[in-house]
Design a protein around this motif. Structure first.
Motif, PDB file in Angstrom:
ATOM      1  N   ARG A 177       0.700  -1.188   0.280  1.00 40.67           N
ATOM      2  CA  ARG A 177      -0.086   0.025  -0.199  1.00 40.67           C
ATOM      3  C   ARG A 177       0.674   1.129  -0.133  1.00 40.67           C
ATOM      4  NH1 ARG A 177      -3.743   0.285   4.888  1.00 40.67           N
ATOM      5  NH2 ARG A 177      -1.579   0.212   5.642  1.00 40.67           N
ATOM      6  N   PRO A 178       0.451   2.177  -0.512  1.00 37.83           N
ATOM      7  CA  PRO A 178       1.363   3.599  -0.594  1.00 37.83           C
ATOM      8  C   PRO A 178       1.400   4.035   0.667  1.00 37.83           C
ATOM      9  CG  PRO A 178      -0.376   3.680  -2.347  1.00 37.83           C
ATOM     10  CD  PRO A 178      -0.709   2.452  -1.457  1.00 37.83           C
ATOM     11  N   GLU A 179       0.381   3.921   1.574  1.00 40.20           N
ATOM     12  CA  GLU A 179       0.940   4.486   3.150  1.00 40.20           C
ATOM     13  C   GLU A 179       1.849   3.502   3.559  1.00 40.20           C
ATOM     14  OE1 GLU A 179      -2.116   3.403   1.904  1.00 40.20           O
ATOM     15  OE2 GLU A 179      -3.248   5.009   1.700  1.00 40.20           O
ATOM     16  N   ASP A 180       2.083   2.313   3.352  1.00 38.08           N
ATOM     17  CA  ASP A 180       3.244   1.520   4.024  1.00 38.08           C
ATOM     18  C   ASP A 180       4.484   2.009   3.420  1.00 38.08           C
ATOM     19  OD1 ASP A 180       1.369   0.029   5.396  1.00 38.08           O
ATOM     20  OD2 ASP A 180       1.308  -1.666   3.685  1.00 38.08           O
ATOM     21  N   VAL A 181       4.543   2.434   2.200  1.00 42.96           N
ATOM     22  CA  VAL A 181       5.781   2.763   1.485  1.00 42.96           C
ATOM     23  C   VAL A 181       6.274   3.962   2.090  1.00 42.96           C
ATOM     24  CG1 VAL A 181       7.159   3.329  -0.508  1.00 42.96           C
ATOM     25  CG2 VAL A 181       5.419   1.404  -0.657  1.00 42.96           C
ATOM     26  N   VAL A 182       5.482   5.087   2.193  1.00 46.21           N
ATOM     27  CA  VAL A 182       5.518   6.167   2.812  1.00 46.21           C
ATOM     28  C   VAL A 182       5.949   6.305   4.277  1.00 46.21           C
ATOM     29  CG1 VAL A 182       4.553   8.569   3.376  1.00 46.21           C
ATOM     30  CG2 VAL A 182       4.143   7.586   1.366  1.00 46.21           C
ATOM     31  N   SER A 183       5.415   5.206   5.084  1.00 49.26           N
ATOM     32  CA  SER A 183       5.784   4.936   6.283  1.00 49.26           C
ATOM     33  C   SER A 183       7.139   4.241   6.688  1.00 49.26           C
ATOM     34  CB  SER A 183       4.683   4.218   7.356  1.00 49.26           C
ATOM     35  OG  SER A 183       3.679   5.010   7.190  1.00 49.26           O
ATOM     36  N   LEU A 184       7.960   4.084   5.457  1.00 47.33           N
ATOM     37  CA  LEU A 184       9.192   3.309   5.588  1.00 47.33           C
ATOM     38  C   LEU A 184       9.139   1.951   6.040  1.00 47.33           C
ATOM     39  CD1 LEU A 184      11.311   6.408   7.124  1.00 47.33           C
ATOM     40  CD2 LEU A 184      10.762   5.766   4.651  1.00 47.33           C
ATOM     41  N   ASP A 185       7.916   1.243   5.636  1.00 50.20           N
ATOM     42  CA  ASP A 185       7.852  -0.154   5.978  1.00 50.20           C
ATOM     43  C   ASP A 185       8.827  -0.770   4.783  1.00 50.20           C
ATOM     44  OD1 ASP A 185       6.496  -2.666   6.916  1.00 50.20           O
ATOM     45  OD2 ASP A 185       5.905  -3.124   5.043  1.00 50.20           O
ATOM     46  N   LEU A 186       9.919  -1.456   5.570  1.00 51.19           N
ATOM     47  CA  LEU A 186      10.802  -2.413   4.630  1.00 51.19           C
ATOM     48  C   LEU A 186      10.398  -3.312   3.646  1.00 51.19           C
ATOM     49  CD1 LEU A 186      13.963  -2.487   3.925  1.00 51.19           C
ATOM     50  CD2 LEU A 186      14.025  -4.183   5.748  1.00 51.19           C
ATOM     51  N   LYS A 187       9.530  -4.176   4.106  1.00 52.19           N
ATOM     52  CA  LYS A 187       8.877  -5.375   3.359  1.00 52.19           C
ATOM     53  C   LYS A 187       8.050  -4.680   2.137  1.00 52.19           C
ATOM     54  CE  LYS A 187       6.738  -9.661   4.005  1.00 52.19           C
ATOM     55  NZ  LYS A 187       5.947 -10.694   4.812  1.00 52.19           N
ATOM     56  N   SER A 188       7.420  -3.689   2.410  1.00 49.20           N
ATOM     57  CA  SER A 188       6.635  -3.310   1.300  1.00 49.20           C
ATOM     58  C   SER A 188       7.555  -2.233   0.318  1.00 49.20           C
ATOM     59  CB  SER A 188       5.587  -2.069   1.947  1.00 49.20           C
ATOM     60  OG  SER A 188       4.707  -2.794   2.758  1.00 49.20           O
ATOM     61  N   THR A 189       8.375  -1.544   0.830  1.00 51.10           N
ATOM     62  CA  THR A 189       9.538  -0.999  -0.273  1.00 51.10           C
ATOM     63  C   THR A 189      10.137  -1.991  -0.924  1.00 51.10           C
ATOM     64  OG1 THR A 189       9.604   0.732   1.209  1.00 51.10           O
ATOM     65  CG2 THR A 189      11.217   0.510  -0.372  1.00 51.10           C
ATOM     66  N   LEU A 190      10.405  -3.426  -0.371  1.00 51.20           N
ATOM     67  CA  LEU A 190      11.180  -4.095  -1.063  1.00 51.20           C
ATOM     68  C   LEU A 190      10.474  -4.831  -2.119  1.00 51.20           C
ATOM     69  CD1 LEU A 190      13.845  -5.706   1.674  1.00 51.20           C
ATOM     70  CD2 LEU A 190      14.160  -4.145  -0.203  1.00 51.20           C
ATOM     71  N   LEU A 204       9.995  -3.927  -9.921  1.00 52.04           N
ATOM     72  CA  LEU A 204      10.821  -3.108 -10.819  1.00 52.04           C
ATOM     73  C   LEU A 204      11.714  -3.862 -11.325  1.00 52.04           C
ATOM     74  CD1 LEU A 204      10.306   0.556  -9.144  1.00 52.04           C
ATOM     75  CD2 LEU A 204       9.311  -0.302 -11.501  1.00 52.04           C
ATOM     76  N   PHE A 205      12.492  -4.416 -10.369  1.00 50.68           N
ATOM     77  CA  PHE A 205      13.790  -5.167 -10.886  1.00 50.68           C
ATOM     78  C   PHE A 205      13.601  -6.455 -11.888  1.00 50.68           C
ATOM     79  CE2 PHE A 205      16.883  -8.647 -10.141  1.00 50.68           C
ATOM     80  CZ  PHE A 205      18.015  -8.046 -10.603  1.00 50.68           C
ATOM     81  N   ASN A 206      12.501  -7.186 -11.532  1.00 46.33           N
ATOM     82  CA  ASN A 206      12.190  -8.215 -12.397  1.00 46.33           C
ATOM     83  C   ASN A 206      11.864  -7.493 -13.815  1.00 46.33           C
ATOM     84  OD1 ASN A 206      12.582 -10.332 -10.937  1.00 46.33           O
ATOM     85  ND2 ASN A 206      10.482 -10.468  -9.925  1.00 46.33           N
ATOM     86  N   LYS A 207      11.082  -6.531 -14.051  1.00 48.23           N
ATOM     87  CA  LYS A 207      10.596  -6.039 -15.255  1.00 48.23           C
ATOM     88  C   LYS A 207      11.918  -5.367 -15.969  1.00 48.23           C
ATOM     89  CE  LYS A 207       7.883  -3.446 -18.112  1.00 48.23           C
ATOM     90  NZ  LYS A 207       6.945  -3.887 -18.702  1.00 48.23           N
ATOM     91  N   TYR A 208      12.779  -4.834 -15.646  1.00 51.82           N
ATOM     92  CA  TYR A 208      13.663  -4.111 -16.049  1.00 51.82           C
ATOM     93  C   TYR A 208      15.142  -4.538 -16.034  1.00 51.82           C
ATOM     94  CZ  TYR A 208      10.130  -0.693 -16.795  1.00 51.82           C
ATOM     95  OH  TYR A 208       8.963   0.000 -16.751  1.00 51.82           O
ATOM     96  N   LYS A 209      15.328  -5.693 -15.237  1.00 59.82           N
ATOM     97  CA  LYS A 209      16.732  -6.539 -15.221  1.00 59.82           C
ATOM     98  C   LYS A 209      17.510  -6.796 -16.410  1.00 59.82           C
ATOM     99  CE  LYS A 209      15.052 -11.007 -14.529  1.00 59.82           C
ATOM    100  NZ  LYS A 209      14.888 -12.085 -13.483  1.00 59.82           N
ATOM    101  N   ASN A 210      16.841  -6.827 -17.436  1.00 58.36           N
ATOM    102  CA  ASN A 210      17.455  -7.187 -18.882  1.00 58.36           C
ATOM    103  C   ASN A 210      17.338  -5.789 -19.705  1.00 58.36           C
ATOM    104  OD1 ASN A 210      18.231  -9.740 -18.020  1.00 58.36           O
ATOM    105  ND2 ASN A 210      16.073 -10.538 -18.740  1.00 58.36           N
ATOM    106  N   ALA A 211      16.863  -4.720 -19.573  1.00 58.67           N
ATOM    107  CA  ALA A 211      16.624  -3.438 -20.271  1.00 58.67           C
ATOM    108  C   ALA A 211      18.086  -2.739 -20.559  1.00 58.67           C
ATOM    109  CB  ALA A 211      15.753  -2.676 -19.446  1.00 58.67           C
ATOM    110  N   GLU A 212      18.185  -2.272 -21.809  1.00 60.36           N
ATOM    111  CA  GLU A 212      19.425  -1.584 -21.881  1.00 60.36           C
ATOM    112  C   GLU A 212      19.288  -0.322 -22.135  1.00 60.36           C
ATOM    113  OE1 GLU A 212      21.526  -3.422 -25.209  1.00 60.36           O
ATOM    114  OE2 GLU A 212      21.109  -5.493 -24.419  1.00 60.36           O
TER     115      GLU A 212
END
Length: 73
Positions: free
Chosen positions: A46-59, A65-73
């Motif tokens: 949830r956006p509220e969790d990311v803003v509250s610096l919840d590590l699990k949510s942020t990760l 994002l990493f999974n989608k763009y890991k092979n992008a150039e």
């Protein structure tokens, strides 16, 4: 998301320097919308969790994002 998908995000759509919790939540919610538009799955965090610096949510968001763009150039 604009840099990853190669488009410009108008500056009036988000707060450049958010001061309050609500402004930060707005920015993260907007980023989640851009992620959906970019073809990513809806984040489980949830956006509220990311803003509250919840590590699990942020990760979770970063891993998505990493999974989608890991092979992008």
């Amino acid at each position: 998301m604009g840099l990853l998908e190669d488009y410009f995000v108008p500056l009036h759509h988000f707060y450049l320097t958010p001061d309050s919790f609500d402004q930060k939540v707005h920015n993260v919610s907007f980023a989640f919308e851009l992620m959906l538009d970019g073809g990513l799955q809806k984040p489980k965090a949830r956006p509220e969790d990311v803003v509250s610096l919840d590590l699990k949510s942020t990760l979770r968001v970063l891993y998505n994002l990493f999974n989608k763009y890991k092979n992008a150039e």
